[in-house]
Scaffold this motif. Structure first.
Motif, PDB file in Angstrom:
ATOM      1  N   GLY A  63       0.738  -1.360   0.312  1.00 17.58           N
ATOM      2  CA  GLY A  63      -0.036   0.172  -0.355  1.00 17.58           C
ATOM      3  C   GLY A  63       0.704   1.273  -0.297  1.00 17.58           C
ATOM      4  N   ILE A  64       2.634   0.863  -0.446  1.00 16.37           N
ATOM      5  CA  ILE A  64       2.937   2.247  -0.084  1.00 16.37           C
ATOM      6  C   ILE A  64       3.413   2.473  -0.905  1.00 16.37           C
ATOM      7  N   THR A  65       3.453   3.414  -2.123  1.00 15.07           N
ATOM      8  CA  THR A  65       4.002   3.852  -3.549  1.00 15.07           C
ATOM      9  C   THR A  65       5.523   4.651  -2.938  1.00 15.07           C
ATOM     10  N   ALA A  66       6.329   4.726  -3.655  1.00 15.12           N
ATOM     11  CA  ALA A  66       7.511   5.037  -3.877  1.00 15.12           C
ATOM     12  C   ALA A  66       7.748   6.125  -5.099  1.00 15.12           C
ATOM     13  N   PRO A  67       8.578   7.477  -5.098  1.00 17.63           N
ATOM     14  CA  PRO A  67       9.367   7.102  -4.088  1.00 17.63           C
ATOM     15  C   PRO A  67       8.604   8.202  -3.033  1.00 17.63           C
ATOM     16  N   PHE A  68       9.895   8.233  -2.094  1.00 20.67           N
ATOM     17  CA  PHE A  68       9.308   8.587  -1.027  1.00 20.67           C
ATOM     18  C   PHE A  68       9.487  10.687  -1.002  1.00 20.67           C
ATOM     19  N   ALA A  69       9.344  10.948  -0.045  1.00 19.01           N
ATOM     20  CA  ALA A  69       9.728  12.521  -0.435  1.00 19.01           C
ATOM     21  C   ALA A  69      11.116  13.165   0.333  1.00 19.01           C
ATOM     22  N   GLY A  70      11.356  11.658   1.830  1.00 20.94           N
ATOM     23  CA  GLY A  70      12.682  11.865   2.336  1.00 20.94           C
ATOM     24  C   GLY A  70      13.345  10.907   2.692  1.00 20.94           C
ATOM     25  N   GLN A  71      13.828  10.495   3.493  1.00 22.24           N
ATOM     26  CA  GLN A  71      14.562   9.280   4.308  1.00 22.24           C
ATOM     27  C   GLN A  71      13.616   8.819   4.804  1.00 22.24           C
ATOM     28  N   PRO A  72      13.225   7.409   4.801  1.00 25.66           N
ATOM     29  CA  PRO A  72      12.464   6.833   6.172  1.00 25.66           C
ATOM     30  C   PRO A  72      13.347   6.179   7.237  1.00 25.66           C
ATOM     31  N   VAL A  73      13.224   6.476   8.417  1.00 21.47           N
ATOM     32  CA  VAL A  73      13.769   6.027   9.631  1.00 21.47           C
ATOM     33  C   VAL A  73      13.132   4.414   9.582  1.00 21.47           C
ATOM     34  N   GLN A  74      14.255   3.842   9.184  1.00 19.57           N
ATOM     35  CA  GLN A  74      13.820   2.192   8.955  1.00 19.57           C
ATOM     36  C   GLN A  74      14.774   1.598   8.996  1.00 19.57           C
ATOM     37  N   GLY A  75      14.956  -0.096   9.061  1.00 19.72           N
ATOM     38  CA  GLY A  75      15.924  -1.274   8.418  1.00 19.72           C
ATOM     39  C   GLY A  75      16.978  -1.555   9.272  1.00 19.72           C
ATOM     40  N   PHE A  76      16.555  -1.624  11.123  1.00 20.94           N
ATOM     41  CA  PHE A  76      17.373  -1.513  12.007  1.00 20.94           C
ATOM     42  C   PHE A  76      17.339  -2.689  12.271  1.00 20.94           C
ATOM     43  N   SER A  77      19.836  -2.826  11.723  1.00 26.14           N
ATOM     44  CA  SER A  77      19.911  -3.569  12.088  1.00 26.14           C
ATOM     45  C   SER A  77      21.322  -4.138  13.312  1.00 26.14           C
ATOM     46  N   GLY A  78      21.115  -2.508  13.943  1.00 23.66           N
ATOM     47  CA  GLY A  78      22.518  -2.827  14.701  1.00 23.66           C
ATOM     48  C   GLY A  78      21.681  -1.527  15.931  1.00 23.66           C
ATOM     49  N   ILE A  79      22.119  -1.902  17.720  1.00 27.49           N
ATOM     50  CA  ILE A  79      21.628  -1.313  18.909  1.00 27.49           C
ATOM     51  C   ILE A  79      22.596  -0.942  19.783  1.00 27.49           C
ATOM     52  N   LEU A  80      22.163   0.221  19.897  1.00 26.40           N
ATOM     53  CA  LEU A  80      23.109   0.670  21.899  1.00 26.40           C
ATOM     54  C   LEU A  80      22.565   1.356  22.348  1.00 26.40           C
ATOM     55  N   ASN A  81      23.301   0.461  23.699  1.00 32.07           N
ATOM     56  CA  ASN A  81      22.203   1.009  24.696  1.00 32.07           C
ATOM     57  C   ASN A  81      22.960   2.589  25.508  1.00 32.07           C
TER      58      ASN A  81
END
Length: 397
Positions: free
Chosen positions: A64-82
């Motif tokens: 239901g989402i059509t590209a291109p996007f107007a900005g950079q998506p906050v997504q694809g989290f592949s690492g985390i630091l506390n």
């Protein structure tokens, strides 16, 4: 989130077993973990004022989402630091899944604050990754040397004692060393004898590692002297399903030549993340490629490189089955059994000796593990283990 001093569970005391004994009994598991927190960041979250993205995705809608996007998506989290103040740094990977379609996705570390009370995740800021000092010897996508998903596929992150960041990526695979502001400090460091299809130094040679199977996980030793980057895929010639956990000396800034073997439960599985618990034990996410109802294997293991059964591979103890988490309080509006049914689960971090935080990589806009036909949100959960890990205190730094 404050660190808590937690005693052994009543179940462990009744059985007369301390947590270390449980962890040392080969493949005996910890028992069912319990959901203690849930927060979610909407899939359609974008970096304010950022450049357009997704131009190579075509115009057909995905979930239901059509590209291109107007900005950079906050997504694809592949690492985390506390950050130890209730906030976390999270690493976006290469963008939309491959080198060819991610040239307008800017590699970035986001600063987030999950709030289990409201069930929301707030994005506080972040920084893009760049190479202003021209450390990369091969051509980059952008003239301003801001790094994109066509340059590197960053999948793992640790913070060194000096505040700089080390990241593992998959196109080389390479180790990348960044300043605290995301500027590359030295040339990408290859793993000798291992090359992915996207490696810029192939020069016609045959790769010996499959695409997107580089450094998916990377742990920092509890003494801060070593990195342990873990390949997601099997190197040609190794036993199918065997993954190399490599040893990199931070003081000498080179590989020691030593590695251990983590064996997947099935060669078709993949790992999602790896962090150190002490000098010998690591928490490792292992998952299948299914999502939603098709998700059948999403687990976190405690792996020990001492190999006490002498079979040449790291011993494994099941710590969390992410498809069978107790949810007695019905957190997040879910039922009494909580499932984390995402294709890619790539983030785990220690909060205290009995509590983990876990996040998914939502592969925006492609994954729909939570609701068919709807792009997955970035979900942040905390789970309480049935037993203590008895982790080295330095593992929480």
């Amino acid at each position: 989130m404050k660190k808590l001093l937690i005693t052994l569970s009543a179940a462990a005391l009744t059985m007369g077993l301390a947590a270390p004994a449980m962890a040392d009994r080969g493949h005996a598991d910890f028992g069912q973990a319990t959901l203690t927190g849930f927060a979610s960041l909407p899939a359609e979250t974008f970096v304010p004022g950022s450049a357009p993205s997704g131009s190579a995705l075509g115009t057909a809608p995905n979930n239901g989402i059509t590209a291109p996007f107007a900005g950079q998506p906050v997504q694809g989290f592949s690492g985390i630091l506390n950050r130890h103040d209730g906030t976390f740094d999270v690493l976006s990977d290469n963008g939309y899944g491959n080198k060819a379609n991610s040239a307008d996705f800017l590699l970035r570390v986001h600063h987030i604050k999950p709030d289990a009370r409201s069930g929301k995740v707030k994005v506080l800021g972040g920084f893009n990754l760049s190479d202003p000092h021209r450390r990369v010897p091969f051509a980059l996508t952008r003239a301003d040397r801001v790094l994109t998903g066509a340059d590197f596929d960053v999948e793992s992150i640790v913070r060194a004692s000096d505040g700089t960041y080390w990241m593992g990526e998959e196109f080389g695979p390479f180790l990348l060393h960044f300043s605290s502001k995301g500027q590359l400090l030295q040339a990408p460091i290859p793993l000798k004898g291992v090359r992915a299809p996207e490696n810029p130094y192939l020069n016609g040679d045959k790769p010996n590692l499959a695409s997107s199977k580089g450094f998916e996980g990377m742990a920092r030793s509890v003494d801060g002297r070593h990195l342990y980057p873990l390949l997601e895929g099997t190197v040609d010639g190794d036993e199918p399903g065997d993954l190399r956990l490599n040893d990199f000396d931070l003081r000498k800034e080179r590989y020691t030549g030593k590695h251990w073997v983590y064996r997947l439960d099935s060669p078709s599985n993949a790992i999602g993340d790896a962090i150190a618990v002490d000098s010998h034990r690591f928490l490792i996410i292992e998952r299948d490629g299914g999502e939603g109802d098709a998700a059948a294997f999403k687990r976190i293991y405690l792996a020990d490189n001492r190999d006490r059964d002498h079979d040449g591979v790291m011993d494994k103890t099941l710590v969390v089955d992410l498809l069978n988490v107790a949810n007695p309080k019905g957190l997040g509006g879910f039922g009494k059994t909580f499932r984390f049914p995402f294709t890619t689960i790539e983030d785990v971090v220690l909060l205290d000796d009995q509590t983990l935080a876990v996040m998914n990589d939502n592969n925006f806009p492609f994954s729909n593990g939570r609701t068919p036909g709807k792009p997955d949100n970035n979900e942040f959960i905390t789970v309480r283990l049935a037993h203590r890990l008895d982790a080295d205190r330095r593992a929480f730094n």
